[in-house]
Design a protein around this motif. Structure first.
Motif, PDB file in Angstrom:
ATOM      1  N   VAL A   1       6.853 -37.232  13.516  1.00  0.00           N
ATOM      2  CA  VAL A   1       5.444 -36.722  12.001  1.00  0.00           C
ATOM      3  C   VAL A   1       4.698 -37.847  12.121  1.00  0.00           C
ATOM      4  CG1 VAL A   1       5.324 -36.633   9.476  1.00  0.00           C
ATOM      5  CG2 VAL A   1       7.875 -35.270  10.675  1.00  0.00           C
ATOM      6  N   ILE A   2       4.906 -38.417  12.102  1.00  0.00           N
ATOM      7  CA  ILE A   2       3.727 -39.697  11.812  1.00  0.00           C
ATOM      8  C   ILE A   2       3.108 -39.935  13.230  1.00  0.00           C
ATOM      9  CG2 ILE A   2       2.789 -42.828  12.102  1.00  0.00           C
ATOM     10  CD1 ILE A   2       5.170 -43.464  10.407  1.00  0.00           C
ATOM     11  N   GLY A   3       3.277 -39.645  14.221  1.00  0.00           N
ATOM     12  CA  GLY A   3       3.257 -39.960  15.506  1.00  0.00           C
ATOM     13  C   GLY A   3       1.843 -40.779  16.122  1.00  0.00           C
ATOM     14  N   HIS A   4       0.775 -40.223  16.115  1.00  0.00           N
ATOM     15  CA  HIS A   4      -0.385 -41.402  16.676  1.00  0.00           C
ATOM     16  C   HIS A   4      -1.237 -41.501  15.951  1.00  0.00           C
ATOM     17  CE1 HIS A   4       1.088 -38.222  19.697  1.00  0.00           C
ATOM     18  NE2 HIS A   4       0.930 -39.097  20.278  1.00  0.00           N
ATOM     19  N   THR A   5      -0.573 -41.399  14.199  1.00  0.00           N
ATOM     20  CA  THR A   5      -1.607 -41.694  13.375  1.00  0.00           C
ATOM     21  C   THR A   5      -2.054 -43.581  13.057  1.00  0.00           C
ATOM     22  OG1 THR A   5      -0.769 -40.128  11.973  1.00  0.00           O
ATOM     23  CG2 THR A   5      -1.837 -42.126  10.418  1.00  0.00           C
ATOM     24  N   PHE A   6      -1.593 -44.274  13.920  1.00  0.00           N
ATOM     25  CA  PHE A   6      -2.120 -45.981  13.602  1.00  0.00           C
ATOM     26  C   PHE A   6      -2.474 -45.840  14.883  1.00  0.00           C
ATOM     27  CE2 PHE A   6       2.162 -46.030  10.834  1.00  0.00           C
ATOM     28  CZ  PHE A   6       1.463 -46.372   9.024  1.00  0.00           C
ATOM     29  N   SER A   7      -2.170 -45.791  15.421  1.00  0.00           N
ATOM     30  CA  SER A   7      -3.283 -46.027  17.214  1.00  0.00           C
ATOM     31  C   SER A   7      -3.637 -45.829  17.261  1.00  0.00           C
ATOM     32  CB  SER A   7      -1.501 -45.352  18.367  1.00  0.00           C
ATOM     33  OG  SER A   7      -0.703 -46.119  18.389  1.00  0.00           O
ATOM     34  N   TYR A   8      -4.364 -44.385  16.385  1.00  0.00           N
ATOM     35  CA  TYR A   8      -5.258 -44.104  15.904  1.00  0.00           C
ATOM     36  C   TYR A   8      -6.206 -44.545  15.193  1.00  0.00           C
ATOM     37  CZ  TYR A   8      -9.079 -40.029  14.905  1.00  0.00           C
ATOM     38  OH  TYR A   8     -10.276 -39.976  14.971  1.00  0.00           O
ATOM     39  N   PHE A   9      -5.920 -44.407  14.161  1.00  0.00           N
ATOM     40  CA  PHE A   9      -6.799 -45.140  13.343  1.00  0.00           C
ATOM     41  C   PHE A   9      -7.165 -46.792  13.616  1.00  0.00           C
ATOM     42  CE2 PHE A   9      -6.245 -41.739  11.202  1.00  0.00           C
ATOM     43  CZ  PHE A   9      -7.286 -41.545  10.342  1.00  0.00           C
ATOM     44  N   LEU A  10      -6.681 -47.850  14.001  1.00  0.00           N
ATOM     45  CA  LEU A  10      -6.122 -48.839  13.922  1.00  0.00           C
ATOM     46  C   LEU A  10      -7.153 -49.361  15.743  1.00  0.00           C
ATOM     47  CD1 LEU A  10      -2.555 -50.371  13.198  1.00  0.00           C
ATOM     48  CD2 LEU A  10      -4.380 -50.307  11.692  1.00  0.00           C
ATOM     49  N   ASN A  11      -7.017 -48.510  16.594  1.00  0.00           N
ATOM     50  CA  ASN A  11      -7.193 -48.858  17.334  1.00  0.00           C
ATOM     51  C   ASN A  11      -8.734 -47.773  18.496  1.00  0.00           C
ATOM     52  OD1 ASN A  11      -9.273 -50.063  20.100  1.00  0.00           O
ATOM     53  ND2 ASN A  11      -8.008 -51.811  20.010  1.00  0.00           N
ATOM     54  N   THR A  12      -8.816 -46.869  17.262  1.00  0.00           N
ATOM     55  CA  THR A  12      -9.792 -45.123  17.679  1.00  0.00           C
ATOM     56  C   THR A  12      -9.729 -45.505  19.721  1.00  0.00           C
ATOM     57  OG1 THR A  12     -10.175 -45.095  15.883  1.00  0.00           O
ATOM     58  CG2 THR A  12     -10.816 -43.426  17.949  1.00  0.00           C
ATOM     59  N   GLU A  13     -10.586 -46.358  19.871  1.00  0.00           N
ATOM     60  CA  GLU A  13     -11.591 -46.172  21.510  1.00  0.00           C
ATOM     61  C   GLU A  13     -10.564 -46.380  22.537  1.00  0.00           C
ATOM     62  OE1 GLU A  13     -14.847 -48.281  24.006  1.00  0.00           O
ATOM     63  OE2 GLU A  13     -14.894 -49.413  21.844  1.00  0.00           O
ATOM     64  N   ASN A  14     -10.130 -47.942  21.926  1.00  0.00           N
ATOM     65  CA  ASN A  14      -8.596 -47.746  23.354  1.00  0.00           C
ATOM     66  C   ASN A  14      -7.641 -46.851  23.153  1.00  0.00           C
ATOM     67  OD1 ASN A  14     -10.012 -50.296  23.868  1.00  0.00           O
ATOM     68  ND2 ASN A  14      -9.046 -51.762  22.626  1.00  0.00           N
ATOM     69  N   PHE A  15      -7.173 -46.729  21.659  1.00  0.00           N
ATOM     70  CA  PHE A  15      -6.334 -45.349  22.342  1.00  0.00           C
ATOM     71  C   PHE A  15      -6.498 -43.956  23.309  1.00  0.00           C
ATOM     72  CE2 PHE A  15      -4.305 -41.656  19.874  1.00  0.00           C
ATOM     73  CZ  PHE A  15      -3.021 -41.760  20.462  1.00  0.00           C
ATOM     74  N   ILE A  16      -7.582 -43.687  22.724  1.00  0.00           N
ATOM     75  CA  ILE A  16      -8.099 -42.115  22.989  1.00  0.00           C
ATOM     76  C   ILE A  16      -8.368 -42.504  24.803  1.00  0.00           C
ATOM     77  CG2 ILE A  16     -10.296 -40.479  23.266  1.00  0.00           C
ATOM     78  CD1 ILE A  16     -10.073 -40.879  20.293  1.00  0.00           C
ATOM     79  N   LYS A  17      -9.358 -43.295  25.400  1.00  0.00           N
ATOM     80  CA  LYS A  17      -9.896 -44.043  26.716  1.00  0.00           C
ATOM     81  C   LYS A  17      -8.335 -44.196  27.525  1.00  0.00           C
ATOM     82  CE  LYS A  17     -13.818 -46.442  26.468  1.00  0.00           C
ATOM     83  NZ  LYS A  17     -14.999 -47.272  26.686  1.00  0.00           N
ATOM     84  N   LYS A  18      -7.021 -44.179  26.078  1.00  0.00           N
ATOM     85  CA  LYS A  18      -6.024 -44.479  26.906  1.00  0.00           C
ATOM     86  C   LYS A  18      -4.927 -43.887  27.383  1.00  0.00           C
ATOM     87  CE  LYS A  18      -1.140 -47.116  27.023  1.00  0.00           C
ATOM     88  NZ  LYS A  18      -0.776 -47.470  26.153  1.00  0.00           N
ATOM     89  N   CYS A  19      -5.533 -42.442  26.102  1.00  0.00           N
ATOM     90  CA  CYS A  19      -4.471 -41.261  26.765  1.00  0.00           C
ATOM     91  C   CYS A  19      -5.313 -40.654  27.250  1.00  0.00           C
ATOM     92  CB  CYS A  19      -5.082 -40.991  25.509  1.00  0.00           C
ATOM     93  SG  CYS A  19      -3.892 -40.882  24.026  1.00  0.00           S
ATOM     94  N   LEU A  20      -7.216 -40.420  27.902  1.00  0.00           N
ATOM     95  CA  LEU A  20      -7.446 -39.676  28.766  1.00  0.00           C
ATOM     96  C   LEU A  20      -7.555 -40.248  29.625  1.00  0.00           C
ATOM     97  CD1 LEU A  20     -11.157 -39.980  26.961  1.00  0.00           C
ATOM     98  CD2 LEU A  20     -10.352 -37.939  28.108  1.00  0.00           C
ATOM     99  N   LYS A  21      -7.071 -41.385  30.660  1.00  0.00           N
ATOM    100  CA  LYS A  21      -7.047 -41.833  31.525  1.00  0.00           C
ATOM    101  C   LYS A  21      -5.318 -41.205  32.250  1.00  0.00           C
ATOM    102  CE  LYS A  21      -6.448 -46.510  34.455  1.00  0.00           C
ATOM    103  NZ  LYS A  21      -6.566 -47.588  34.236  1.00  0.00           N
ATOM    104  N   GLU A  22      -4.581 -41.699  31.447  1.00  0.00           N
ATOM    105  CA  GLU A  22      -3.128 -40.913  31.736  1.00  0.00           C
ATOM    106  C   GLU A  22      -2.660 -39.251  31.526  1.00  0.00           C
ATOM    107  OE1 GLU A  22      -0.116 -42.554  29.181  1.00  0.00           O
ATOM    108  OE2 GLU A  22      -1.072 -44.848  29.375  1.00  0.00           O
ATOM    109  N   TYR A  23      -4.071 -38.718  29.982  1.00  0.00           N
ATOM    110  CA  TYR A  23      -3.632 -37.040  30.534  1.00  0.00           C
ATOM    111  C   TYR A  23      -4.912 -36.308  30.861  1.00  0.00           C
ATOM    112  CZ  TYR A  23       0.529 -39.355  28.100  1.00  0.00           C
ATOM    113  OH  TYR A  23       1.658 -40.452  28.449  1.00  0.00           O
TER     114      TYR A  23
END
Length: 491
Positions: free
Chosen positions: A36-58
């Protein structure tokens, strides 16, 4: 023990119900740990690094879970596809869900969004030549009122609030006319209405973990007890517009065809076919103006604050910008026109670069409005899905802006002869396609006039001597709260 087992059982059922159900050929779902919570905290606490990491991996696009809801993220490669397929997406659906203005205004202003967009495009951006002198006069008025001669250094706090008031003075004049904009309570209402509204709506949608509608229900509870965060501002608008409207109605009756309409939005609203002069709906008029305030003040004021901090933070540009402004000022004998303003290509480039460094990770989230949308790589997203555009990936594209794309390059657009309001696939600060912000031409002009007059009259520096950074609120940036020191420029 029975109570504990019952709670665990209900929790399991809840998690099962809320588990994401992805349709066929959807983008990959980034793995997560907490249901349910999923990626909520990762997204809001450090949006840039989280999305860049996801882009690199997926790669892109990919799916994440925010507040219990599956959302799709796209970046530089697929943002243009989404913009081009404008009939499949709508930002309005996202804003309506996140910011339920109907709770405040008594109706859903997004229903008439085409009318508001056309009004902005034709009555504001389309009439900048007519508005120019008033805009410049209002900018100078507020600079003089807030900063003055500055024979001694003056510290100005809360720069964003200051720039909101600069913008408010100008927009109040365009919306309600010269007479109304002379009143401080009107300018103040224009300046703070959006902020008061945002404080109410921009609460973390924690109840969305259970159901999206529950969040809307919770934030609507204060209205059941008569609390409206902008009611006092709307009262000011109505009190000030009422005698103006009544006088104009009377003048129309007396003068007939000889009546000369005023060049403001209030006059434009009064000219609509559904306007009833015998029974004026002042609540409706104030709602129309309130929506224009909400759409324009906060964003323009924030951009103006960012511009001022970017200027202070790049002292290597000061001499060139001042020389250009001084040259234009001499050529026009101190009487700047719109044509003169358009000649300041270095200032134009600086403003465009300031916009490029806006700091926002997400610019224009959209929702799929058709049965589904399929990207060129075959991935399909269903109707209702929110799609977030990781705009920073475009704004700092190395293929366009070079390996040092994150550096502030103030004059890089001079040779390209491109205006600060011109949109393209790597410059998405105003959105893109047919739904690009219709007020961007006005916003750029206000910023140009503001910095032009600051350049001519003041030296500006930070109080600490250091260059402050923007703060981040999830994927969105907020101008620094550090004070700036203004000092009269010496000849």
């Amino acid at each position: 023990m029975l109570a504990l087992l019952s709670f665990i059982f209900l929790l399991i059922i809840f998690i099962y119900i809320k588990s994401p159900r992805l349709s066929k050929n959807e983008p990959p779902l980034v793995p997560y740990t907490v249901p349910v919570i999923g990626h909520t905290f990762s997204y809001f606490l450090n949006t840039e690094n989280f999305i860049k990491k996801c882009l690199k991996e997926y790669g892109e696009p990919f799916n994440i879970i925010i507040f219990g809801k599956v959302v799709t993220v796209v970046a530089q490669k697929y943002i243009p596809e989404m913009i081009k397929a404008h009939e499949n997406f709508s930002s309005i659906e996202v804003f309506r869900e996140l910011i339920p203005l109907h709770l405040i205004l008594g109706h859903d202003p997004f229903v008439n969004i085409d009318f508001h967009a056309k009004t902005t495009r034709e009555q504001i951006s389309g009439k900048l030549t007519l508005h120019f002198d008033r805009i410049q006069k209002d900018v100078l008025y507020y600079l003089d009122k807030q900063i003055g001669e500055c024979n001694k250094p003056k510290s100005v706090k809360e720069i964003w609030d200051f720039t909101n008031h600069v913008t408010a003075k100008s927009i109040a004049n365009i919306c309600m006319g010269e007479e109304a904009s002379q009143h401080d309570d009107v300018v103040h209402a224009f300046a703070v209405l959006t902020d008061d509204m945002n404080k109410f709506f921009f609460l973390p949608p924690i109840f969305s973990f259970i159901h999206p509608k529950l969040h809307e229900y919770v934030i609507s509870l204060p209205f059941l007890f008569g609390f409206n965060p902008i009611a006092k501002h709307q009262k000011v608008l109505i009190n000030r517009m009422k005698p103006i409207v009544e006088n104009r109605i009377q003048q129309k009756k007396i003068l007939g065809d000889s009546y000369e309409p005023s060049n403001d939005l209030l006059e434009f609203y009064m000219s609509q076919s559904d306007f009833d002069s015998s029974s004026v709906d002042y609540n409706c008029l104030s709602d129309l103006i309130a929506f224009m305030i909400f759409a324009g003040i906060g964003t323009t004021g924030r951009s103006l604050a960012n511009l001022l901090f970017d200027y202070v933070g790049n002292p290597q540009c000061w001499d060139e910008l001042y020389e250009e402004a001084s040259t234009i000022n001499k050529e026009c004998n101190g009487k700047l026109t719109l044509n003169d303003a358009n000649k300041m290509i270095k200032l134009e480039s600086f403003i465009r670069e300031s916009f490029r460094h806006t700091g926002d990770m997400i610019i224009a989230p959209r929702a799929v409005t058709t049965d589904h949308f399929t990207f060129s790589n075959g991935f399909t997203v269903p109707k209702g899905r929110h799609v977030l555009d990781f705009s920073e990936d475009s704004l700092f594209s190395e293929s366009v802006y070079g390996p040092d794309s994150k550096s502030f390059k103030p004059f890089q657009f001079v040779s390209k002869n491109v205006s600060a309001s011109k949109i393209d696939k790597t410059y998405l600060v105003f959105g893109g396609g047919r739904h690009a912000c219709p007020g961007r031409f006005y916003a750029v002009l206000v910023m140009k006039l503001f910095l032009y007059h600051v350049l001519l009259k003041y030296h500006v520096r930070t109080e600490s001597g250091n260059i402050p950074k923007k703060s981040m609120m999830g994927p969105f940036s907020v101008p620094s709260k550090e004070s700036l020191i203004f000092e009269r420029r010496k000849e």
